[in-house]
Write an enzyme that holds these catalytic residues in place. Sequence first.
Site, PDB file in Angstrom:
ATOM      1  N   HIS A 183     -12.648  41.978 -39.370  1.00  0.00           N
ATOM      2  CA  HIS A 183     -12.334  43.164 -38.786  1.00  0.00           C
ATOM      3  C   HIS A 183     -13.841  43.589 -38.410  1.00  0.00           C
ATOM      4  O   HIS A 183     -14.347  44.347 -39.095  1.00  0.00           O
ATOM      5  CB  HIS A 183     -11.467  43.980 -39.630  1.00  0.00           C
ATOM      6  CG  HIS A 183     -11.230  45.309 -38.812  1.00  0.00           C
ATOM      7  ND1 HIS A 183     -11.000  46.456 -39.781  1.00  0.00           N
ATOM      8  CD2 HIS A 183     -10.852  45.691 -37.451  1.00  0.00           C
ATOM      9  CE1 HIS A 183     -10.714  47.522 -38.722  1.00  0.00           C
ATOM     10  NE2 HIS A 183     -10.640  47.069 -37.510  1.00  0.00           N
ATOM     11  N   ARG A 204      -7.243  56.944 -27.188  1.00  0.00           N
ATOM     12  CA  ARG A 204      -8.015  55.876 -27.218  1.00  0.00           C
ATOM     13  C   ARG A 204      -7.836  55.083 -25.868  1.00  0.00           C
ATOM     14  O   ARG A 204      -6.841  55.429 -25.050  1.00  0.00           O
ATOM     15  CB  ARG A 204      -6.861  54.868 -27.980  1.00  0.00           C
ATOM     16  CG  ARG A 204      -6.906  54.856 -29.581  1.00  0.00           C
ATOM     17  CD  ARG A 204      -7.903  54.235 -30.192  1.00  0.00           C
ATOM     18  NE  ARG A 204      -7.929  54.241 -31.600  1.00  0.00           N
ATOM     19  CZ  ARG A 204      -8.900  53.518 -32.374  1.00  0.00           C
ATOM     20  NH1 ARG A 204      -9.518  52.565 -31.894  1.00  0.00           N
ATOM     21  NH2 ARG A 204      -8.939  53.895 -33.535  1.00  0.00           N
ATOM     22  N   THR A 258     -16.576  49.801 -32.127  1.00  0.00           N
ATOM     23  CA  THR A 258     -16.575  49.459 -30.786  1.00  0.00           C
ATOM     24  C   THR A 258     -18.141  50.124 -29.998  1.00  0.00           C
ATOM     25  O   THR A 258     -18.621  49.739 -29.100  1.00  0.00           O
ATOM     26  CB  THR A 258     -15.351  50.206 -30.389  1.00  0.00           C
ATOM     27  OG1 THR A 258     -14.210  49.779 -30.815  1.00  0.00           O
ATOM     28  CG2 THR A 258     -15.370  49.939 -28.678  1.00  0.00           C
ATOM     29  N   LYS A 306      -2.514  45.009 -34.122  1.00  0.00           N
ATOM     30  CA  LYS A 306      -3.110  44.876 -35.480  1.00  0.00           C
ATOM     31  C   LYS A 306      -1.864  43.889 -35.999  1.00  0.00           C
ATOM     32  O   LYS A 306      -2.383  43.263 -37.106  1.00  0.00           O
ATOM     33  CB  LYS A 306      -3.039  46.216 -36.210  1.00  0.00           C
ATOM     34  CG  LYS A 306      -4.652  46.628 -35.939  1.00  0.00           C
ATOM     35  CD  LYS A 306      -5.821  45.986 -36.384  1.00  0.00           C
ATOM     36  CE  LYS A 306      -7.098  46.539 -36.465  1.00  0.00           C
ATOM     37  NZ  LYS A 306      -7.832  47.076 -35.264  1.00  0.00           N
ATOM     38  N   SER A 308     -11.757  51.811 -39.441  1.00  0.00           N
ATOM     39  CA  SER A 308     -11.487  52.692 -38.164  1.00  0.00           C
ATOM     40  C   SER A 308     -12.411  53.652 -37.969  1.00  0.00           C
ATOM     41  O   SER A 308     -12.664  54.636 -38.972  1.00  0.00           O
ATOM     42  CB  SER A 308     -10.223  53.061 -38.342  1.00  0.00           C
ATOM     43  OG  SER A 308      -9.778  53.930 -37.025  1.00  0.00           O
ATOM     44  N   ARG A 330      -1.453  54.132 -36.476  1.00  0.00           N
ATOM     45  CA  ARG A 330      -0.557  53.147 -37.143  1.00  0.00           C
ATOM     46  C   ARG A 330       0.129  53.555 -38.316  1.00  0.00           C
ATOM     47  O   ARG A 330      -0.084  54.729 -38.828  1.00  0.00           O
ATOM     48  CB  ARG A 330      -1.410  52.000 -37.808  1.00  0.00           C
ATOM     49  CG  ARG A 330      -1.803  50.803 -36.469  1.00  0.00           C
ATOM     50  CD  ARG A 330      -2.517  49.749 -36.822  1.00  0.00           C
ATOM     51  NE  ARG A 330      -3.896  50.074 -37.298  1.00  0.00           N
ATOM     52  CZ  ARG A 330      -4.369  50.165 -38.632  1.00  0.00           C
ATOM     53  NH1 ARG A 330      -3.436  50.200 -39.637  1.00  0.00           N
ATOM     54  NH2 ARG A 330      -5.386  50.710 -38.669  1.00  0.00           N
TER      55      ARG A 330
HETATM   56  N1  ATP Z   1     -23.872  57.906 -35.535  1.00  0.00           N
HETATM   57  C1  ATP Z   1     -23.004  57.456 -35.070  1.00  0.00           C
HETATM   58  N2  ATP Z   1     -22.530  56.033 -34.975  1.00  0.00           N
HETATM   59  C2  ATP Z   1     -21.377  55.483 -34.402  1.00  0.00           C
HETATM   60  N3  ATP Z   1     -20.410  56.338 -34.077  1.00  0.00           N
HETATM   61  C3  ATP Z   1     -20.799  57.666 -33.968  1.00  0.00           C
HETATM   62  C4  ATP Z   1     -21.933  58.117 -34.524  1.00  0.00           C
HETATM   63  N4  ATP Z   1     -21.666  59.653 -34.093  1.00  0.00           N
HETATM   64  C5  ATP Z   1     -20.510  59.760 -33.743  1.00  0.00           C
HETATM   65  N5  ATP Z   1     -19.968  58.517 -33.508  1.00  0.00           N
HETATM   66  C6  ATP Z   1     -18.405  58.430 -32.993  1.00  0.00           C
HETATM   67  O1  ATP Z   1     -17.659  57.925 -34.038  1.00  0.00           O
HETATM   68  C7  ATP Z   1     -16.758  56.945 -33.197  1.00  0.00           C
HETATM   69  C8  ATP Z   1     -16.720  55.457 -33.753  1.00  0.00           C
HETATM   70  O2  ATP Z   1     -15.551  54.984 -33.263  1.00  0.00           O
HETATM   71  P1  ATP Z   1     -15.443  53.624 -32.866  1.00  0.00           P
HETATM   72  O3  ATP Z   1     -14.386  53.444 -31.462  1.00  0.00           O
HETATM   73  O4  ATP Z   1     -16.676  52.812 -32.488  1.00  0.00           O
HETATM   74  O5  ATP Z   1     -14.795  52.950 -34.073  1.00  0.00           O
HETATM   75  P2  ATP Z   1     -14.233  51.600 -34.600  1.00  0.00           P
HETATM   76  O6  ATP Z   1     -14.965  51.109 -35.720  1.00  0.00           O
HETATM   77  O7  ATP Z   1     -14.207  50.640 -33.424  1.00  0.00           O
HETATM   78  O8  ATP Z   1     -12.736  51.825 -35.228  1.00  0.00           O
HETATM   79  P3  ATP Z   1     -11.433  51.097 -34.871  1.00  0.00           P
HETATM   80  O9  ATP Z   1     -11.319  49.787 -35.800  1.00  0.00           O
HETATM   81  O10 ATP Z   1     -10.393  52.089 -35.391  1.00  0.00           O
HETATM   82  O11 ATP Z   1     -11.442  50.817 -33.342  1.00  0.00           O
HETATM   83  C9  ATP Z   1     -16.832  57.346 -31.677  1.00  0.00           C
HETATM   84  O12 ATP Z   1     -16.115  58.236 -31.241  1.00  0.00           O
HETATM   85  C10 ATP Z   1     -18.344  57.674 -31.569  1.00  0.00           C
HETATM   86  O13 ATP Z   1     -18.717  58.300 -30.577  1.00  0.00           O
HETATM   87  O1  OAA Z   2      -5.516  49.619 -35.125  1.00  0.00           O
HETATM   88  C1  OAA Z   2      -5.643  50.785 -34.601  1.00  0.00           C
HETATM   89  O2  OAA Z   2      -4.688  51.460 -34.506  1.00  0.00           O
HETATM   90  C2  OAA Z   2      -7.111  51.072 -34.180  1.00  0.00           C
HETATM   91  C3  OAA Z   2      -8.011  50.274 -34.969  1.00  0.00           C
HETATM   92  O3  OAA Z   2      -8.634  49.308 -34.526  1.00  0.00           O
HETATM   93  C4  OAA Z   2      -8.102  50.234 -36.362  1.00  0.00           C
HETATM   94  O4  OAA Z   2      -7.393  50.786 -36.993  1.00  0.00           O
HETATM   95  O5  OAA Z   2      -8.879  49.414 -37.177  1.00  0.00           O
HETATM   96 CA    CA Z   3     -12.724  49.971 -31.764  1.00  0.00          CA
HETATM   97 MN    MN Z   4      -9.970  48.138 -35.541  1.00  0.00          MN
END
Ligand code: ATP
Ligand code: OAA
Ligand code: CA
Ligand code: MN
Length: 659
Positions: free
Chosen positions: A341, A443, A364, A322, A359, A177
């Site tokens: 969020h 992604r 996830t 977003k 992020s 973004r």
């Molecule tokens: N201890 C840990 N706990 C959680 N995630 C971990 C850990 N170690 C490594 N990771 C990695 O960190 C990343 C967490 O990313 P995730 O997609 O869950 O982010 P998100 O909070 O959903 O962010 P976004 O809002 O950008 O989608 C994954 O690639 C996961 O494999």
């Molecule tokens: O918005 C995006 O590109 C990915 C995401 O989930 C974040 O940054 O929270």
């Molecule tokens: Ca996510």
């Molecule tokens: Mn997000």
Amino acid sequence: MAANGTGLPMARKPLAKIVTEDKQGNGLCHDDSAKGIKAQTIDELHSLQKKRSAPTTPLEGNQGAFASLPDDERRRQQLQSISASLASLTRGAGPKVVRGDPAAKSSQAVEHVAHRHHHHVEAPTISVSDDSSLKFTHVLYNLSPAELYEQAIKYEKGSFITSSGALATLSGAKTGRSPRDKRVVMDDTTQNELWWGRGSPNIEMDEHTFLVNRERAVDYLNSLDKVFVNDQFLNWDPQNRIKVRIVSARAYHSLFMHNMCIRPTDEELENFGTPDFTIYNAGQFPCNRYTHYMTSSTSTDLNLARKEMVILGTQYAGEMKKGLFSVMHYLMPKRQILSLHSGCNMGIDGDVALFFGLSGTGKTTLSTDHNRYLIGDDEHCWSDYGVSNIEGGCYAKCIDLSREKEPDIWNAIKFGTVLENVVFDEHTREVEYGDKSVTENTRAAYPIEYIPNAKLPCIGPHPKNVILLACDAFGVLPPVSKLNLAQTMYHFISGYTALVAGTEDGIKEPTATFSACFGAAFIMLHPTKYAAMLAEKMQKHGATGWLVNTGWSGGSYGSGNRIKLAYTRRIIDAIHSGSLLNATYEKTDVFGLEIPTEIEGVPSEILRPENTWGDKKAYKNTLLKLGGLFKNNFETFTNYKIGKDTMLTQEILAAGPNF
Ligand SMILES: Nc1ncnc2c1ncn2[C@@H]1O[C@H](COP(=O)(O)OP(=O)(O)OP(=O)(O)O)[C@@H](O)[C@H]1O
Ligand SMILES: O=C([O-])CC(=O)C(=O)O
Ligand SMILES: [Ca+2]
Ligand SMILES: [Mn+2]
């Protein structure tokens, strides 16, 4: 291999013809017995292949805008509505739109319509016909994933089918973004309602400039042979569902939103009527730097009064997701509903957990838990009735994705899933998840039902646990701490993490970041508004707050290591089961956090960060440094009252690091 002049291996002995017995026992060669096809010509044969989609069931009574209309009239009104969406504000009419692929001969001129609009906007109407009003714009309306695959593969460079059936795409120059290019229209209403100024994600633009960009996007879209239109929903809470329309130029964008928004049934689509919000995604086309307020060739513009968003100069699909989330952050609090969020899941006993975090902190990854029902991975609402997911899909980071550590996400990457910016083997089409050649922010976007234990509909009761995730690159925050309400609010408002590279354009190395409400980039009101609502809801429903560090241990980024996902999962399990609530706790210095002395399946020594550091002095210095960063960051909030309760405000101010 024997040479026989054909390049094929030579058969040692000609194979005998396969003979089957018919009922009479006559030896018959099976390929002679095959019945001829009905078609006389190749074209006829091809026409046999595709069956017309069954007409959708007629509705009882007058249930919606288009109910009880004959099919033709309903389709005409749908096209009319799309033409209205695409109408230039300075010309008399919307484009001539026709349904179907321009490449399919049969669609030409069958159902076309041009919208004539009644002006609400004081813009000059040029009555002379220009060339743009002579052409047709083909509308590819709510295509199926299979149709979108074909469109992408035929017309969009960089689209491929991976070995597991996902659609690999490239998002172009932007692989994250562009928060600095976000603009929000400031008018008499939004000037007072929204959060503006220092720290706010809402960078102002005026209505006129918005219309300039809107016109630029609409003209661009209308200049194309075809556009994709998605009519879908946001929010699984039926009372607070929002109808959204996404007009885009790429099959990639249409499939992404098909997966990420809630997919309407045929019946819901027939009665869709006028959308509550429309996105014009002209991402391939830049904005004009001579336009006021533009500081780069990218612009993502929100106009709440017009209920529209315009995207210019970025094809990163996350902008749409977003952008709509920002809209929900405006609309929902007006209805006393808190937008979050956060990820969200539910145990078999109905215990709901929220996972907040910036992020890459694990929303996830940790909400996708084989032992629990997934309500959603990123965007939720908390109303008086419980929680609801805003979206219909998940958006997982897939850098270094492994089948062993994240089996459910791995298995969701199949036909229908959009895989952005990954690298794959050119022959086997097997994805190399460790490869960062295009970006670190690779992604996967898939419909939520691709997760086997998704909770459909994606709603649940009031949360029992509120888990704040921080990926602490300093390596000084404990893997888990129990928070009181004031601490929960302090950390919620602070929104600390080490931003993992890539998701926001321009960030290459993890650095400490503070982002209010764990999502300052998307909030529209002042952070204390959301915080007050969260405090009120947590108090009312007796939810417990936790701070979980999914980042470093044993040293800072560079010297320590990221906490093993397996350990984080055990910690989360102990929160869900309730066992952690009853553990023995001790208090840490500086942050004053309550940390458990043991957790099943987790080595006890890692629970206390200073144990894991070889250099105790370095640990203490780093801890104080992070504490200082928290203090500095929180200064901007010290003049705000959080909710009606002055006591709570005082407690929150005192809940930060103390040294
Ligand atoms: N201890 C840990 N706990 C959680 N995630 C971990 C850990 N170690 C490594 N990771 C990695 O960190 C990343 C967490 O990313 P995730 O997609 O869950 O982010 P998100 O909070 O959903 O962010 P976004 O809002 O950008 O989608 C994954 O690639 C996961 O494999
Ligand atoms: O918005 C995006 O590109 C990915 C995401 O989930 C974040 O940054 O929270
Ligand atoms: Ca996510
Ligand atoms: Mn997000």
